[in-house]
Scaffold this motif. Structure first.
Motif, mmCIF file in Angstrom:
data_model
loop_
_atom_site.group_PDB
_atom_site.id
_atom_site.type_symbol
_atom_site.label_atom_id
_atom_site.label_comp_id
_atom_site.label_asym_id
_atom_site.label_seq_id
_atom_site.Cartn_x
_atom_site.Cartn_y
_atom_site.Cartn_z
ATOM 1 N N PRO A 100 -25.455 22.047 22.760
ATOM 2 C CA PRO A 100 -25.755 20.878 21.934
ATOM 3 C C PRO A 100 -24.504 20.275 21.317
ATOM 4 O O PRO A 100 -23.527 20.964 21.055
ATOM 5 C CB PRO A 100 -26.681 21.447 20.844
ATOM 6 C CG PRO A 100 -27.244 22.687 21.437
ATOM 7 C CD PRO A 100 -26.180 23.235 22.327
ATOM 8 N N ARG A 101 -24.573 18.968 21.094
ATOM 9 C CA ARG A 101 -23.480 18.263 20.438
ATOM 10 C C ARG A 101 -23.275 18.847 19.044
ATOM 11 O O ARG A 101 -24.218 19.150 18.334
ATOM 12 C CB ARG A 101 -23.838 16.781 20.322
ATOM 13 C CG ARG A 101 -22.783 15.908 19.668
ATOM 14 C CD ARG A 101 -23.373 14.542 19.429
ATOM 15 N NE ARG A 101 -22.376 13.571 19.016
ATOM 16 C CZ ARG A 101 -21.956 13.424 17.775
ATOM 17 N NH1 ARG A 101 -22.425 14.215 16.822
ATOM 18 N NH2 ARG A 101 -21.059 12.495 17.480
ATOM 19 N N SER A 102 -22.013 18.975 18.639
ATOM 20 C CA SER A 102 -21.723 19.484 17.307
ATOM 21 C C SER A 102 -20.347 19.021 16.890
ATOM 22 O O SER A 102 -19.634 18.359 17.650
ATOM 23 C CB SER A 102 -21.777 21.017 17.290
ATOM 24 O OG SER A 102 -20.646 21.545 17.959
ATOM 25 N N LEU A 232 -25.228 4.760 21.344
ATOM 26 C CA LEU A 232 -26.389 4.371 22.148
ATOM 27 C C LEU A 232 -27.034 5.574 22.832
ATOM 28 O O LEU A 232 -28.183 5.488 23.294
ATOM 29 C CB LEU A 232 -25.968 3.350 23.204
ATOM 30 C CG LEU A 232 -25.694 1.932 22.692
ATOM 31 C CD1 LEU A 232 -25.056 1.081 23.790
ATOM 32 C CD2 LEU A 232 -26.978 1.275 22.207
ATOM 33 N N SER A 233 -26.320 6.690 22.910
ATOM 34 C CA SER A 233 -26.893 7.883 23.529
ATOM 35 C C SER A 233 -27.960 8.550 22.662
ATOM 36 O O SER A 233 -28.708 9.398 23.147
ATOM 37 C CB SER A 233 -25.782 8.902 23.845
ATOM 38 O OG SER A 233 -25.281 9.509 22.663
ATOM 39 N N ARG A 234 -28.049 8.166 21.397
ATOM 40 C CA ARG A 234 -29.097 8.713 20.525
ATOM 41 C C ARG A 234 -30.481 8.335 21.077
ATOM 42 O O ARG A 234 -30.788 7.163 21.215
ATOM 43 C CB ARG A 234 -28.961 8.160 19.113
ATOM 44 C CG ARG A 234 -27.746 8.647 18.331
ATOM 45 C CD ARG A 234 -27.740 8.016 16.962
ATOM 46 N NE ARG A 234 -26.603 8.400 16.157
ATOM 47 C CZ ARG A 234 -26.566 9.450 15.335
ATOM 48 N NH1 ARG A 234 -27.645 10.230 15.232
ATOM 49 N NH2 ARG A 234 -25.498 9.720 14.622
ATOM 50 N N VAL A 257 -13.131 7.258 28.095
ATOM 51 C CA VAL A 257 -14.535 7.023 27.762
ATOM 52 C C VAL A 257 -15.412 8.169 28.270
ATOM 53 O O VAL A 257 -16.217 8.739 27.526
ATOM 54 C CB VAL A 257 -15.024 5.678 28.330
ATOM 55 C CG1 VAL A 257 -16.519 5.502 28.088
ATOM 56 C CG2 VAL A 257 -14.251 4.526 27.700
ATOM 57 N N SER A 258 -15.257 8.520 29.543
ATOM 58 C CA SER A 258 -16.089 9.592 30.094
ATOM 59 C C SER A 258 -15.772 10.932 29.436
ATOM 60 O O SER A 258 -16.687 11.727 29.164
ATOM 61 C CB SER A 258 -15.907 9.675 31.616
ATOM 62 O OG SER A 258 -14.544 9.675 31.977
ATOM 63 N N GLN A 259 -14.501 11.197 29.155
ATOM 64 C CA GLN A 259 -14.152 12.443 28.473
ATOM 65 C C GLN A 259 -14.791 12.502 27.089
ATOM 66 O O GLN A 259 -15.355 13.527 26.677
ATOM 67 C CB GLN A 259 -12.623 12.553 28.323
ATOM 68 C CG GLN A 259 -11.921 13.088 29.543
ATOM 69 C CD GLN A 259 -12.037 14.604 29.651
ATOM 70 O OE1 GLN A 259 -12.860 15.233 28.997
ATOM 71 N NE2 GLN A 259 -11.210 15.195 30.497
ATOM 72 N N SER A 260 -14.719 11.406 26.346
ATOM 73 C CA SER A 260 -15.284 11.377 25.000
ATOM 74 C C SER A 260 -16.793 11.590 25.031
ATOM 75 O O SER A 260 -17.352 12.344 24.213
ATOM 76 C CB SER A 260 -14.949 10.038 24.330
ATOM 77 O OG SER A 260 -15.491 9.978 23.027
ATOM 78 N N ALA A 265 -21.598 12.864 23.252
ATOM 79 C CA ALA A 265 -22.879 12.176 23.445
ATOM 80 C C ALA A 265 -24.039 13.055 22.988
ATOM 81 O O ALA A 265 -23.961 14.285 22.992
ATOM 82 C CB ALA A 265 -23.059 11.784 24.896
ATOM 83 N N TYR A 266 -25.139 12.407 22.631
ATOM 84 C CA TYR A 266 -26.326 13.106 22.133
ATOM 85 C C TYR A 266 -27.287 13.479 23.265
ATOM 86 O O TYR A 266 -28.265 14.189 23.016
ATOM 87 C CB TYR A 266 -27.062 12.230 21.126
ATOM 88 C CG TYR A 266 -26.312 12.014 19.836
ATOM 89 C CD1 TYR A 266 -26.513 12.856 18.742
ATOM 90 C CD2 TYR A 266 -25.404 10.975 19.714
ATOM 91 C CE1 TYR A 266 -25.815 12.666 17.554
ATOM 92 C CE2 TYR A 266 -24.708 10.770 18.524
ATOM 93 C CZ TYR A 266 -24.920 11.623 17.459
ATOM 94 O OH TYR A 266 -24.227 11.422 16.285
#
Length: 279
Positions: A100-102, A232-234, A257-260, A265-266
């Motif tokens: 999960p994102r953290s 926007l990934s939320r 962008v893709s690395q970030s 991303a959520y």
């Protein structure tokens, strides 16, 4: 018997909750693409031990619980990322898990997902076990910048939205060349913005003809793409991006962008790579 000439979806497993999420997504993708499913379990020092039991359990889960029978398992020795990249050479898609994102997402993503997304010759989906669970029918979001790899990402995103039965949000992020002057000249700003909107409409038209069942929303946003796409990934089901945007070189590492997005991303992220010219 399965047909060895058929294309494959490859998924890596390690017995974790995250890899079970990746496994479910990979089965869905294999069904959609009419592909075989190859489950890969890699260990650094392989012996006849419980590692093979983990693989057998994953194969049984796919066959018995998910009802997908065109599946095989492979235990390899060596680094997991290298094992997946070897199998990716002739794959339709590779799926890997992510935690999960953290606040320490760049650490918990792990080397496997990042390495595979960076170097695989085929599209890669990093399946996110999100703390913000996407609702059924959650939209697909795709970043659009006019590059060749962006066009491939858009095609991939339309296909994903079609088979998921969801809407698609096509996003183009832009920044004015001279922000201070643009604020004073509202008419020039509006003209530039309308040009971007017209370009987006024209660039998506062919894909809308190919996938008429997909309801598309276009979004033109001013700001940094990595930040805006992360927001926007939320609640989204999937965000799709090219491995590099304008100015990127084929064969280079992932763009910023893709690395970030892989780290922050959520939801799950699909990274689509450009076609590498044959030598």
């Amino acid at each position: 018997m399965t047909d060895p000439s058929r294309r494959r979806v490859v998924v890596g497993v390690d017995g974790s909750t995250e890899s079970r999420t990746a496994l479910r997504l990979a089965v869905d993708e294999a069904r959609y693409r009419n592909c075989l499913l190859q489950i890969v379990r890699s260990v650094e020092m392989y012996e006849e031990n419980p590692e093979s039991e983990e693989l057998d359990s994953a194969v049984a889960f796919v066959r018995d619980d998910l009802g997908f029978t065109e599946v095989s398992g492979l235990v390899t020795s060596g680094f997991p990322a290298m094992a997946l990249l070897e199998q990716a050479a002739d794959a339709e898609l590779v799926v890997v898990g992510s935690r999960p994102r953290s606040a320490i997402a760049s650490v918990v993503l792990g080397s496997v997902g990042s390495a595979v997304a960076t170097h695989a010759p085929c599209p890669v989906i990093v399946a996110r076990t999100s703390g913000e669970r996407a609702t059924p029918g959650a939209r697909v979001v795709v970043g659009v910048d006019g590059s060749d790899v962006s066009e491939r990402a858009v095609d991939f995103a339309f296909g994903e939205a079609s088979h998921r039965g969801t809407g698609l949000v096509a996003v183009h992020c832009w920044q004015v060349d001279h922000p201070a002057a643009a604020r004073w000249d509202a008419e020039a700003f509006a003209t530039r913005r309308n040009e971007h909107l017209r370009w987006m409409s024209e660039s998506l038209a062919g894909f809308q003809d190919k996938y008429p069942e997909v309801q598309v929303t276009t979004s033109l946003l001013e700001g940094r793409p990595a930040v805006l796409l992360t927001e926007l990934s939320r609640g989204a089901g999937l965000v799709v991006v090219g491995s590099r945007g304008r100015g990127g070189l084929v064969g280079m590492l992932l763009g910023s962008v893709s690395q970030s997005l892989l780290h922050h991303a959520y939801c799950s992220i699909a990274v689509v790579r450009p076609v590498v010219p044959s030598s």
